[in-house]
Design an enzyme around this catalytic site. Structure first.
Site, short mmCIF file in Angstrom:
data_model
loop_
_atom_site.label_atom_id
_atom_site.label_comp_id
_atom_site.label_asym_id
_atom_site.label_seq_id
_atom_site.Cartn_x
_atom_site.Cartn_y
_atom_site.Cartn_z
N ASN A 190 -5.51 12.37 1.19
CA ASN A 190 -4.56 11.55 1.94
C ASN A 190 -5.35 10.73 2.94
O ASN A 190 -6.57 10.85 3.05
CB ASN A 190 -3.50 12.44 2.63
CG ASN A 190 -2.31 11.63 3.10
OD1 ASN A 190 -1.72 10.87 2.36
ND2 ASN A 190 -1.98 11.76 4.38
N LYS A 191 -4.63 9.90 3.69
CA LYS A 191 -5.29 9.01 4.64
C LYS A 191 -6.30 9.74 5.53
O LYS A 191 -6.04 10.86 5.97
CB LYS A 191 -4.21 8.36 5.52
CG LYS A 191 -4.69 7.32 6.47
CD LYS A 191 -5.54 6.23 5.84
CE LYS A 191 -4.94 5.67 4.60
NZ LYS A 191 -5.85 4.83 3.80
N ARG B 109 -7.85 -0.16 -6.53
CA ARG B 109 -8.09 0.89 -5.54
C ARG B 109 -8.29 2.20 -6.29
O ARG B 109 -7.55 2.48 -7.23
CB ARG B 109 -6.93 1.01 -4.53
CG ARG B 109 -6.76 -0.22 -3.65
CD ARG B 109 -5.71 0.00 -2.58
NE ARG B 109 -6.22 0.88 -1.51
CZ ARG B 109 -5.45 1.42 -0.57
NH1 ARG B 109 -4.14 1.21 -0.58
NH2 ARG B 109 -5.97 2.17 0.37
N ASP C 75 -2.17 11.00 -1.78
CA ASP C 75 -2.61 9.97 -2.73
C ASP C 75 -3.10 10.58 -4.03
O ASP C 75 -3.04 9.92 -5.07
CB ASP C 75 -3.70 9.10 -2.08
CG ASP C 75 -3.12 8.30 -0.94
OD1 ASP C 75 -3.03 8.83 0.18
OD2 ASP C 75 -2.69 7.15 -1.19
N ARG D 219 0.87 -1.18 0.00
CA ARG D 219 0.00 0.00 0.00
C ARG D 219 0.91 1.23 0.00
O ARG D 219 2.09 1.15 0.10
CB ARG D 219 -0.97 -0.01 1.18
CG ARG D 219 -0.54 -0.64 2.50
CD ARG D 219 0.61 0.02 3.20
NE ARG D 219 0.42 1.47 3.34
CZ ARG D 219 1.40 2.30 3.58
NH1 ARG D 219 2.63 1.87 3.70
NH2 ARG D 219 1.18 3.59 3.72
N GLY D 220 0.27 2.37 -0.21
CA GLY D 220 1.03 3.61 -0.36
C GLY D 220 1.05 3.99 -1.83
O GLY D 220 1.38 3.15 -2.67
N ALA D 221 0.71 5.22 -2.14
CA ALA D 221 0.50 5.60 -3.54
C ALA D 221 1.65 5.22 -4.48
O ALA D 221 1.45 4.49 -5.44
CB ALA D 221 0.19 7.10 -3.60
C1 LIG Z 1 3.69 7.97 0.09
S1 LIG Z 1 2.02 8.01 -0.21
C2 LIG Z 1 1.40 7.14 1.13
C3 LIG Z 1 -0.06 7.41 1.35
O1 LIG Z 1 -0.80 6.23 1.02
C4 LIG Z 1 -1.44 5.82 2.21
O2 LIG Z 1 -2.68 5.21 1.98
P1 LIG Z 1 -2.79 3.59 2.04
O3 LIG Z 1 -1.96 3.13 3.20
O4 LIG Z 1 -4.28 3.38 2.22
O5 LIG Z 1 -2.30 3.11 0.70
C5 LIG Z 1 -1.62 7.09 2.99
O6 LIG Z 1 -2.64 7.89 2.47
C6 LIG Z 1 -0.27 7.71 2.80
O7 LIG Z 1 -0.16 9.06 3.07
#
Ligand SMILES: CSC[C@H]1O[C@H](OP(=O)(O)O)[C@H](O)[C@@H]1O
Length: 352
Positions: free
Chosen positions: A248-249, A90, A238, A47-49
């Site tokens: 963002n989260k 996603r 994101d 996960r993570g953009a």
């Molecule tokens: C470096 S971008 C990371 C960004 O993605 C995360 O979401 P997820 O864990 O649901 O993929 C979160 O928004 C982070 O800031």
């Protein structure tokens, strides 16, 4: 302690660190098909953009390499279906779509190659996306580090670290760069309910690298700001709209409002692949809603009654007016707005 990479390509397979099991268990899932890659994105194994963008790029390459079609033109058509499948995983992080589009563009530009050369070219592009991400994060870190003062305590939310990217991180990349520059920084990490990326992932990364970190629950953030403990806030992103509104989260918007109330600089760190120049404002950003179980359970432990209604948006949108600056690999955009982001677009076109 040796840092662990979240995405490892080897001999036609993609090894993904199962981030659902961190910090207690370090385990990998090996993907041999694009469907398995897609499932790992959807289930947040990775996960993570930027990380899901790079992962999807390898998913496209693996899809091509494992295809049984006998000619390149047919494979290009099949890649369009593979792209559609991966795009469904996603909806919010635009890096996913940016990476898939980039792979499709390379496919269409090379449809005259032999089947083997075509497949090699796609894999090469996936490697480039992954390798560029690390370099981009270091550039974001270098620009962002200049905003950090020796002795700063920096609050961050979720995980925008090495685990959310191919390596080094965006928001945590800025913190790493400041630490590497010899500045004494202390991180306050929000646990980030419901998926707990802060408690499970950011705290883990900081402890691994002996960067001082204090874990707090999300509802403590306002109080620690009121106590005067926080000098800066840095988060990832994101999807950033053309006026600077940033998805963002979930919980990021609350932090931004609190930061404004307390006069604390609120920074977003993100590569330009996180900008969606096709949308004017954050109102157009699709917000993923995830399984109610993420809210009703922590691991296997049920913490809410059967039958209770659940709302589980995985992201929220911070209006650009609440953002002190967006830190990109091209530099820092102070007080971001449509005009300044249009200037960034021009800079990207000029500098490539
Ligand atoms: C470096 S971008 C990371 C960004 O993605 C995360 O979401 P997820 O864990 O649901 O993929 C979160 O928004 C982070 O800031």
């Amino acid at each position: 302690m040796k840092k662990v990479r979240s995405i490892i390509y080897k001999d036609g397979k993609l090894k993904l660190l199962d981030q659902r099991k961190l910090p207690v268990v370090t385990e990998f899932i090996t993907c041999s098909t694009y469907e398995e890659v897609g499932e790992c994105i959807r289930e947040m194994v990775v996960r993570g953009a930027p990380a899901i963008g790079a992962t999807a790029a390898y998913g496209m390459a693996i899809g091509a390499m494992t295809s049984s079609v006998k000619d390149t033109l047919t494979l290009v058509k099949e890649l369009e279906h593979i792209a559609e499948y991966l795009c469904q995983t996603r909806p919010t992080a635009v890096n996913l779509f940016w990476a898939i589009d980039r792979m499709l563009n390379v496919a269409k530009a090379n449809e005259n190659l032999s089947l083997e050369e075509f497949k090699e070219r796609l894999l090469e592009e996936a490697h480039q996306i992954a390798n560029e991400d690390i370099e981009i994060n270091r550039r974001i870190g270098a620009h962002g580090e200049k905003l950090i003062d020796d002795g700063d305590t920096i609050l961050t939310h979720c995980n925008a670290g090495a685990l959310a990217t191919v390596d080094y991180g965006t928001a945590l990349g800025v913190i790493r760069a400041a630490h590497e520059a010899g500045k004494k920084v202390h991180v306050y990490a929000d646990e980030t309910r419901p998926y707990l990326q802060g408690a499970r992932l950011t705290a883990w990364e900081m402890v691994q690298e002996e960067i001082p970190v204090t874990l707090i629950t999300d509802n403590m953030a306002g109080y620690v700001m009121k106590l005067g403990r926080i000098q800066k806030i840095i988060v990832g992103a994101d999807r950033i709209a053309a006026n600077g509104d940033t998805a963002n989260k979930i919980g990021t918007y609350s932090l931004a409002v609190l930061a404004k109330e307390h006069g604390i600089p609120f920074y977003v760190a993100a590569p330009v692949s996180t900008f969606d120049f096709s949308i004017k404002t954050g109102d157009e950003i699709p917000i993923e809603e995830r399984s109610p179980r993420e809210v009703t359970h922590i691991g296997d432990i049920q913490i809410a009654p059967e039958g209770v209604k659940i709302f589980n948006p995985a992201f929220d949108v911070t209006p650009h007016e609440y953002i002190t600056a967006i830190i990109t690999e091209y530099g820092v955009i102070k007080n971001p707005d449509a005009e300044k982001i249009a200037a960034l677009q021009d800079q990207i076109q000029k500098e490539g």
